[in-house]
Motif scaffolding. Structure first.
Motif, PDB file in Angstrom:
ATOM      1  N   ALA A  89       0.839  -1.208   0.000  1.00  0.00           N
ATOM      2  CA  ALA A  89       0.000   0.000   0.000  1.00  0.00           C
ATOM      3  C   ALA A  89       0.871   1.254   0.000  1.00  0.00           C
ATOM      4  CB  ALA A  89      -0.919  -0.013   1.216  1.00  0.00           C
ATOM      5  N   ARG A  90       1.923   1.252   0.808  1.00  0.00           N
ATOM      6  CA  ARG A  90       2.826   2.399   0.845  1.00  0.00           C
ATOM      7  C   ARG A  90       3.496   2.617  -0.508  1.00  0.00           C
ATOM      8  NH1 ARG A  90       4.375   6.980   1.325  1.00  0.00           N
ATOM      9  NH2 ARG A  90       6.434   7.548   2.094  1.00  0.00           N
ATOM     10  N   SER A  91       3.905   1.531  -1.144  1.00  0.00           N
ATOM     11  CA  SER A  91       4.577   1.631  -2.440  1.00  0.00           C
ATOM     12  C   SER A  91       3.646   2.196  -3.511  1.00  0.00           C
ATOM     13  CB  SER A  91       5.092   0.251  -2.858  1.00  0.00           C
ATOM     14  OG  SER A  91       5.714   0.306  -4.113  1.00  0.00           O
ATOM     15  N   LEU A  92       2.409   1.716  -3.524  1.00  0.00           N
ATOM     16  CA  LEU A  92       1.467   2.190  -4.542  1.00  0.00           C
ATOM     17  C   LEU A  92       1.095   3.651  -4.312  1.00  0.00           C
ATOM     18  CD1 LEU A  92      -0.840  -0.955  -4.848  1.00  0.00           C
ATOM     19  CD2 LEU A  92       0.915  -0.185  -6.450  1.00  0.00           C
ATOM     20  N   CYS A  93       0.948   4.044  -3.060  1.00  0.00           N
ATOM     21  CA  CYS A  93       0.647   5.458  -2.770  1.00  0.00           C
ATOM     22  C   CYS A  93       1.818   6.361  -3.174  1.00  0.00           C
ATOM     23  CB  CYS A  93       0.338   5.637  -1.285  1.00  0.00           C
ATOM     24  SG  CYS A  93      -1.243   4.926  -0.765  1.00  0.00           S
ATOM     25  N   ALA A  94       3.035   5.909  -2.907  1.00  0.00           N
ATOM     26  CA  ALA A  94       4.209   6.693  -3.302  1.00  0.00           C
ATOM     27  C   ALA A  94       4.304   6.804  -4.818  1.00  0.00           C
ATOM     28  CB  ALA A  94       5.470   6.053  -2.731  1.00  0.00           C
ATOM     29  N   LEU A  95       3.963   5.720  -5.514  1.00  0.00           N
ATOM     30  CA  LEU A  95       4.000   5.751  -6.971  1.00  0.00           C
ATOM     31  C   LEU A  95       2.951   6.708  -7.525  1.00  0.00           C
ATOM     32  CD1 LEU A  95       5.272   4.529  -9.524  1.00  0.00           C
ATOM     33  CD2 LEU A  95       3.506   2.751  -9.444  1.00  0.00           C
ATOM     34  N   ALA A  96       1.752   6.683  -6.923  1.00  0.00           N
ATOM     35  CA  ALA A  96       0.703   7.598  -7.367  1.00  0.00           C
ATOM     36  C   ALA A  96       1.120   9.055  -7.157  1.00  0.00           C
ATOM     37  CB  ALA A  96      -0.600   7.295  -6.616  1.00  0.00           C
TER      38      ALA A  96
END
Length: 1193
Positions: free
Chosen positions: A635-642
Motif C-alpha cells: 500500500a505504501r509503495s502504490l501510494c508513493a508511486l501515485a
C-alpha cells in the motif's frame, strides 16, 4: 608392467566411466586452482631427507610431521599439483622402508609421511607409483606378515603396506611360479596373501579399506580367481550371515566384507562373477541392511547391490539413449561450419531397439527395487550411491524397461513422501538425464516435478527441511542444460528460467541460491534461449546472491525490470514466502513486494493486494503476520508511486481495498489476536501497518480508526515488560515509529497541533515516565523523543524536564540503565527535531536558556557506572551520552556556535578523553571517534576546544582515520599523549588507571605501556612529574572508597612505583607525594575486607618503602600490621611481597638482613594468629619499628 594398467576385456564398462569421472574432477580442480605449482618442493625434500636425524628427538619428529601435514593440507583442493613430485617423494620414503638397516621407528615414520601424501592425493593415483616388480612381492609380503594388527600407533604402516601389496600382486606371472617346485609343506604365496588380506578385513582401523582393495585386485587375477574366488565368496557370505549390525564388532566386520565384495564385483570379469551373483544377492537380502542405523553399511549395501545388478546385465551402451552430440565447443563450431545440422538429427533413432530381444534376469527387478528404496534413505551418501546405481543400470536396460525405471523414480515426487525421497529422486533424474537415458518424450512429466522441487519446503517444528531438495533440483536443471539440445527444452524455457531466478533470488539458503545461479548460468551458456540471460547473470552471480538482503531488495528489483520475470517473482513471494516459518524471510518478502509493486503496479493493485487482505484473517500465525506486513509495504509503495506520477491514490487503491486496510486492526482486536506469543508478532506488524498507512496519508482524519490505532500504540508501549526479550527492541521501535507517523498525519490543525490532543497525549506519556516498570519508561521516553516538531511546540521544556528526571539515578531505580539510555536518546532526538535558535523560547527550541541544562544532563550521565548481573550496564548510558554530546555540539556548531561556552566545551572534551582511555573496547572506540569528530569539525570549527593546536598536532586528520580505536595496541599509546596537556591530564589519568588496573590482558599491557612511556619521557622534568603526581593524588582522593576506581588505581600505582617512575622523589625525605599517598592508602584499606584491595595496597606499601624518612618507618609498621591480618591469604601475600621488597630496596640494615629474610621465609604465615604474632613481633624488633599493641574492643 602391472595387470591394472589396462582394463580386462570382460571388466565392467563402468570402471572406465569411474576413471573418466575422476579425470573430470581433477580437471575441475585444475580450473578452479588458486595455486600454480608445488611451491614447497625444496623444503619437502629437505624435510624428508633429515628424517633419520630427527628420529631420536621426539619433539623434532613431531614438529617435522606436523610441518609436513601443513604443507600437504594446503593442496587438499588442488592435489594434482603434487603429481610431478609424487614419484621422488615415494622413492625417498620407500628407500627408508626397504633399507634393512633402518630401525623400525624410521620405517613407521616413513609410512606415516606416505599416508599423509595418500590422504591428500588419493590412493588410486598414488597406487600406480608403487614398485611392482616380481622381486618386490616377497619382501612386501614379509613386511606385512611382521606387523602387529593390534598396535594402534603404526596403523599407517599397515595401511600403506597393504596398498603396496595390492600393487605387487598384479605381476603378470602365475603365483605358483613364485613358490618353486618343492614347497616342502610351506604355505603358498597365494594363500599367504589371502590370509593376510582376510585377517585385515575385520580390523577396526584404516587398514580395513586397504585390505578390501587388496582382496579385489588379487582375487580378480585369472590364476587366483579360478582357485580362490568361490571359497573367498563363500567365507565372506558366511561372515555376513554370522554378524549383526547391532554390535560394534559386527559393524566393523560387515564393513570390511561388504567393501571387499563391492570391489570384487566392480573389478572382476563378468563371466567370473556371474555364477556367484545370484547367491550373493540372496544372502545380502537376508542381512536386511536397510534396517541398520549405520550409514556406511547401508551405503555399501547399495553399492554392492548395484554392482551385482551390473553383473547380471551384459555390458553395452544403449543404442536408444539420447545423445546431444559433440560436447566440445570447438568441435561443435567446426561441425557447424562444415555442414549445418538439421534440428533433431543429433539424437539417435529411437524407434529401433535391437536390444529389446535380450532377456533381462529376474534378479534385476530385485536390484532395481532395492536401489529405489535406497533413493529414499535418510542419509545423503546412500541416496547419491543409489542414484548413480539407477543411472548405471538404466544404461544397460532395454528402452521400455528403462522408461519404467524413470517412471518409478518419478513416483518419489509425491507429497506423501519424505524430503529424502524427493532429494533422491532429483539425484536420480539428474543421473538419467546426464547419461542420456531420460528421453525428450519424458520431459513433459519431469519438468513440472522439478519445478515443484525447486520450491520444496516442509515445516518441521520450529524450522523446515527441503534445502537439499532444492539444491538437487538445481543440479537437475544444470544437468539438463548439458544433456539436451535447445529445441528439446524450448517449450519449458519460460517455466525453468523463472523458477531458477526465483530460487536464485528468494531462497532462504545461500547454497541453494548459488546452485540456482550456477544452473541458470549453465542454461544461458548451453541453451541460449533464456530471456535476458546475460543481464540476469550479471546481476545474480555467485557473489551477488551470497547476501540474502541484497538478493531480496536489490537484485530482485533489477531482474523484475524484465517483464518475463516480474509476475512469477511476485506470485512466488505471495504464495510461498510471506507465510514462511522464518520471520526474517517474511519481513524481507514484504519489503521485496514493496519494490516489485513499482514494476507491476496494476497487477499489485488488482490481484496482489486483495489476496493479501484476505490472508490477514488467516488462522495461521505466520501467514497472518506476513500478510499484514505485505499489505503495509505494498500500500505504501502504490501510494508513493501515485504521488510520484501525480495521480490520485484511488487509481491504484479502490474503496474496497482502503476499507480492507482500515479494518485489519479492528478485526484482529475483535478476535483477540494481540495476546500471547503470537500477539507480539501481530502488534509489531500492525504498528508497521499504521506507520505506512499514516505516511501514505490515507483519508482517515477524524475517523475512529485513528483513535483505535493510538490506543494500540499506547497499549503496546505499556505492555513492553510482558514482551519476550528478543522481540522487545523491535516492537518498541515499531511502536515509536508508528506514533511519529500517526501524529504527523492526523493530529495537526494547520500549522499547529490540536491543543486538546497535544495536552492529553503529552500528559499521559509524561506520567508513564514514572512507571515502576523499566521497559514502560523506555517505551514512553522514546515515544516522546519521536514526536514531531509541531507537537512539541509550547511543551518542550516540560518534556525535557520529564526526560531529565528519568536520567537521574535514585536508590529505587538505580538498576534502570536502559530507561536512562532511552531517555538520553529521546533528548538528543528532540534537540535535532526542534532545532536551535539562540534567542528563542525555551518551550519551542533549543536556546540560550536551556542549553546548559541539556549539557549538564548528558555530562552527568557520563558518570553512570551502574553494574548488575549483566555487567557494566552503565556503559549503555555513557554511550548514549557520548552520542548525544556529539549531536548536540555539532548542532550548535552549525547554527549557533556562540551557545557553546568555554567551561562546557572543556568539560565535554575532557570527559570524552576519559571515556576514550577506559577499558571497554567498543565504548572506548566510540568516545575516541566522537572526540576527533568534534576536534576536526570545520563547519565552522567548534569554539573553545582546549589545546586545539596541540591536539591537531597529536591527532592529525590524515592519520587518525585509519586508526582502529577498539584495538588497545593502537588506542592507548595515542591517548597517553594527552597526559602532557594540563586540561586533560586528570581525566585521562582517571581513565588509564581503570585500564591499567583492569583484568583484560591486552588492555592492561598496552595501557600500562602507554602510561610508562609517558612517565619515562617526563622523568627528567621535575615540574611535569609533580603535576602527574598531584593529578594522581587528586584522582585517588576524589574516588576514595570507590572500588571501581580505587582498586585498579592501587594496581596502577604499584606498576608506577615498581618501574621507578617517582625515583626522583627519593632524594627528599618525607616527600609530600609519598606522605599523602600513604595516608590515602591507609584510609582506603581501613576496616576493609576486600582481599583484592588489600593485596593491591600491600604492593603499594612495599613500593613506598623505597622513600626515606618517617614515611618508610610508617610503611613498615603498616606492613607489620598486615602480617597479622585476620585473613591467612593476606598474611601470606604480605610476607611474600615484603620478602621481595627487602631484596629490592635497601630498607634493612645489612647485619640483620639474613635474619629478617629467614623469619619471612621460614614462618608459616597461615598458622594460628598467636604463633604468627610472635614472629611478627620479632620482625618488628629487627626492622626497628614498635610492636603493634592489641586493642580491646
Amino acid at each position: 608392467m602391472a595387470l591394472s594398467e589396462e582394463l580386462a576385456p570382460g571388466a565392467p564398462a563402468d570402471v572406465a566411466e569411474d576413471r573418466a569421472e575422476d579425470a573430470a574432477e581433477d580437471a575441475a580442480l585444475a580450473r578452479g586452482a588458486a595455486l600454480e605449482s608445488f611451491g614447497e618442493s625444496a623444503e619437502t625434500r629437505e624435510l624428508l631427507g633429515r628424517l633419520p636425524a630427527v628420529l631420536g628427538d621426539r619433539a623434532a619428529r613431531e614438529g617435522a610431521l606436523e610441518r609436513f601435514r601443513v604443507i600437504m593440507d594446503k593442496y587438499q583442493e588442488q592435489p594434482h599439483l603434487l603429481d610431478p613430485h609424487l614419484e621422488w617423494m615415494l622413492n625417498l620414503l620407500l628407500g627408508f622402508a626397504r633399507d634393512k638397516t633402518s630401525p623400525a621407528e624410521l620405517v613407521h615414520l616413513a609410512f606415516k609421511f606416505l599416508y599423509i601424501i595418500t590422504k591428500v592425493r588419493g590412493y588410486k593415483t598414488f597406487l600406480r607409483l608403487f614398485p611392482h616388480e616380481v622381486a618386490d612381492v616377497q619382501p612386501v609380503l614379509d613386511m606385512c606378515a611382521s606387523q602387529n594388527p593390534k598396535d594402534h600407533e603404526t596403523w599407517e604402516t599397515r595401511y600403506m603396506l597393504l596398498l603396496w601389496l595390492s600393487m605387487t600382486c598384479l605381476v603378470p606371472f602365475d603365483f605358483s611360479r613364485l613358490d618353486g617346485h618343492h614347497r616342502c609343506g610351506r604355505v603358498s604365496t597365494m594363500d599367504r596373501i589371502l590370509q593376510i588380506a582376510e585377517s585385515y578385513l575385520v580390523v577396526s582401523d584404516k587398514a580395513r579399506d586397504a585390505a578390501a582393495v587388496l582382496v579385489s585386485k588379487f582375487v580378480t587375477r585369472p590364476d587366483v580367481g579360478r582357485e580362490k574366488m568361490a571359497g573367498l565368496l563363500d567365507r565372506s557370505l558366511c561372515t555376513l550371515a554370522r554378524c549383526s549390525f547391532r554390535t560394534i564388532e559386527g559393524v566393523i566386520t560387515m564393513d570390511g566384507t561388504l567393501q571387499a565384495l563391492a570391489q570384487i564385483f566392480k573389478h572382476g570379469k563378468r563371466e567370473d562373477c556371474l555364477p556367484h551373483a545370484a547367491t550373493v544377492l540372496q544372502r545380502l537380502d537376508a542381512c536386511r541392511l536397510p534396517e541398520s542405523n549405520q550409514t556406511l553399511l547401508r551405503k555399501l549395501g547399495v553399492k554392492l547391490v548395484q554392482r551385482l545388478g551390473l553383473t547380471f546385465l551384459r555390458p553395452r551402451v544403449a543404442k536408444w539413449r539420447y545423445r546431444r552430440g559433440c560436447r566440445s565447443l570447438a568441435a561443435n563450431l567446426q561441425l557447424c561450419a562444415q555442414s549445418p545440422r538439421e534440428p533433431g538429427t543429433q539424437a539417435e533413432t529411437l524407434d529401433s531397439d535391437s536390444d529389446g530381444e535380450d532377456d533381462v534376469p529376474e534378479e534385476v527387478e530385485s536390484v532395481i527395487g532395492q536401489l529405489l528404496v535406497g533413493l529414499k534413505d535418510k542419509d545423503t551418501i546412500v541416496r547419491w550411491s543409489a542414484a548413480k546405481g539407477i543411472g548405471r543400470m538404466a544404461g544397460r536396460l532395454p528402452r521400455e524397461l528403462a522408461d519404467d525405471v524413470a517412471g518409478s523414480v518419478l513416483d518419489c515426487f509425491s507429497f506423501q513422501e519424505t524430503d529424502g525421497a524427493w532429494h533422491g529422486g532429483c539425484l536420480a533424474l539428474a543421473e538419467l538425464g546426464r547419461r542420456g537415458l531420460l528421453l525428450p518424450s519424458r520431459l513433459s512429466d519431469v519438468v513440472p516435478v522439478i519445478l515443484k522441487a525447486l520450491t520444496y519446503e516442509e515445516k518441521r517444528g520450529a524450522c523446515s527441511v527441503g534445502a537439499n531438495v532444492r539444491d538437487a533440483a538445481c543440479y537437475v536443471c544444470w544437468a539438463f542444460a548439458r544433456a539436451y539440445e535447445p529445441q528439446e527444452l524450448r517449450p519449458f524455457v519460460a517455466a525453468i528460467s523463472s523458477a531458477l531466478v526465483v530460487t536464485a533470488v528468494f531462497d532462504r539458503d545461500v547454497n541453494c541460491r548459488r546452485a540456482a545461479s550456477a544452473a541458470f548460468q549453465e542454461n544461458v551458456g548451453r541453451q541460449g534461449a533464456f530471456p535476458h540471460g546475460i543481464d540476469v547473470l550479471t546481476a545474480a552471480d555467485y557473489f551477488a546472491v551470497g547476501n540474502r538482503a541484497n538478493c531480496f531488495l536489490v537484485v530482485s528489483m533489477f531482474i523484475a525490470g524484465f517483464p518475463e520475470y516480474t509476475q512469477p517473482m511476485i506470485e512466488h513471494l505471495v504464495a510461498m514466502k510471506i507465510n514462511h516459518w522464518d520471520g526474517v524471510i517474511r519481513e524481507l518478502s514484504a519489503k521485496a513486494l514493496r519494490n516489485l509493486a513499482q514494476r507491476a503496479p496494476e497487477h499489485s493493485a488488482r490481484d496482489v493486494l486483495p489476496r493479501l487482505l484476505s490472508l490477514t484473517q488467516s488462522p495461521d500465525l505466520h501467514t497472518r503476520h506476513g500478510a499484514v506486513l505485505a499489505c503495509a509495504e505494498v500500500a505504501r509503495s502504490l501510494c508513493a508511486l501515485a504521488e510520484q506520477q501525480g495521480r490520485p491514490t484511488s487509481d491504484f487503491l479502490d474503496e474496497k481495498v482502503v476499507q480492507g486496510l482500515k479494518q485489519i486492526h479492528q478485526q484482529l482486536y475483535d478476535r483477540q489476536l494481540y495476546r500471547g506469543l503470537g500477539g507480539e508478532l501481530m502488534r509489531r506488524a500492525v504498528c508497521i501497518l499504521i506507520e505506512n498507512l499514516s505516511l501514505s496519508k490515507m483519508p482517515f482524519r477524524g475517523d475512529a480508526v485513528v483513535g483505535a490505532w493510538q490506543q494500540l500504540v499506547d497499549d503496546t508501549l505499556r505492555s513492553l515488560p510482558l514482551v519476550s526479550s528478543p522481540s522487545r527492541q523491535q516492537i518498541k521501535d515499531a511502536a515509536v515509529s508508528a506514533l511519529a507517523a500517526l501524529c504527523d498525519a492526523y493530529y495537526t490543525r494547520e500549522p499547529e497541533a490540536d491543543p486538546a490532543v497535544q495536552e492529553e497525549l503529552i500528559s499521559r506519556y509524561l506520567a508513564q515516565l514514572q512507571s515502576p516498570e523499566e521497559m514502560t519508561r523506555c517505551g514512553f521516553a522514546l515515544a516522546l523523543g519521536a514526536l514531531p516538531r509541531f507537537f512539541l511546540k509550547g511543551q518542550l521544556q516540560r518534556v525535557l524536564d520529564g526526560l531529565r528526571a528519568v536520567t537521574r539515578i535514585s536508590p529505587e531505580d538505580a538498576g534502570f540503565a536502559e530507561s536512562r539510555r532511552d531517555a538520553l536518546k529521546a533528548i538528543t532526538r528532540i534537540c535535532q527535531t526542534v532545532g536551535v535558535r539562540a534567542e528563542g523560547a525555551p518551550d519551542e527550541v533549543v536556546c540560550r536558556e536551556n542549553v546548559p541544562q541539556i549539557y549538564c544532563t548528558m555530562l552527568d550521565c557520563l558518570s553512570d557506572y551502574t553494574t548488575d548481573s549483566r555487567g557494566d550496564v552503565g556503559a549503555w548510558v555513557r554511550e548514549a551520552a557520548v552520542t548525544g554530546l556529539r549531536d548536540l555540539t555539532l548542532l550548535l556548531g552549525r547554527g549557533e556556535p556562540e551557545l557553546i561556552e568555554a567551561p562546557v566545551c572543556e568539560r565535554v572534551m575532557c570527559c570524552l578523553a576519559q571515556q576514550a582511555s577506559e577499558k571497554i573496547d567498543r565504548f572506548r572506540a566510540h568516545a575516541a571517534r566522537v572526540f576527533l569528530a568534534l576536534l576536526h569539525f570545520d563547519g565552522p570549527a567548534i569554539p573553545h576546544v582546549p589545546h586545539r593546536q596541540e591536539l591537531e598536532r597529536l591527532f592529525p586528520r590524515s592519520t587518525v582515520a585509519s586508526v582502529n580505536w577498539a584495538a588497545p595496541s593502537q588506542a592507548f599509546p595515542r591517548v597517553a599523549q594527552l597526559l602532557g596537556l594540563p586540561a586533560y591530564r586528570y581525566h585521562v589519568l582517571l581513565g588509564l588507571a581503570v585500564s591499567v588496573g583492569g583484568l583484560t590482558e591486552s588492555t592492561v599491557r598496552y595501557s600500562t605501556q602507554g602510561l610508562l612511556e609517558y612517565m619515562e619521557r617526563v622523568r627528567g622534568d621535575p615540574r611535569a612529574l609533580e603535576d602527574v603526581a598531584g593529578a594522581l593524588l587528586r584522582v585517588f582522593e576524589d574516588n576514595l572508597l570507590n572500588d571501581r576506581v580505587s582498586v585498579p588505581l592501587l594496581r596502577t600505582l604499584d606498576q608506577m612505583l615498581a618501574h621507578g617512575c617517582f625515583d626522583v622523589f627519593a632524594a627528599e625525605e618525607d616527600h609530600p607525594f609519598c606522605v599523602k599517598l600513604l595516608a590515602l592508602c591507609k584510609e582506603e584499606t581501613r576496616k576493609s575486607k576486600d582481599v583484592q584491595k588489600l593485596r593491591a595496597s600491600v604492593a603499594v606499601f612495599c613500593g613506598l618503602a623505597q622513600f626515606p624518612g618517617d614515611v618508610r618507618r610508617r610503611v613498615l609498621l603498616q606492613l607489620c600490621l598486615l602480617l597479622c591480618h585476620p585473613f591467612p591469604v593476606i598474611r601470606k601475600s604480605t610476607a611474600s611481597q615484603v620478602y621481595e621488597m627487602v631484596l629490592t630496596y635497601e630498607v634493612v640494615a645489612a647485619d640483620v638482613l639474613d635474619e629478617v629474610m629467614a623469619v619471612l621465609s621460614d614462618t608459616a604465615w597461615d598458622a594460628e594468629l598467636p604463633v604468627v604474632r610472635a614472629q611478627r613481633n620479632r620482625l618488628c624488633d629487627l626492622l626497628g619499628v614498635p610492636r603493634p599493641q592489641l586493642v580491646s574492643k
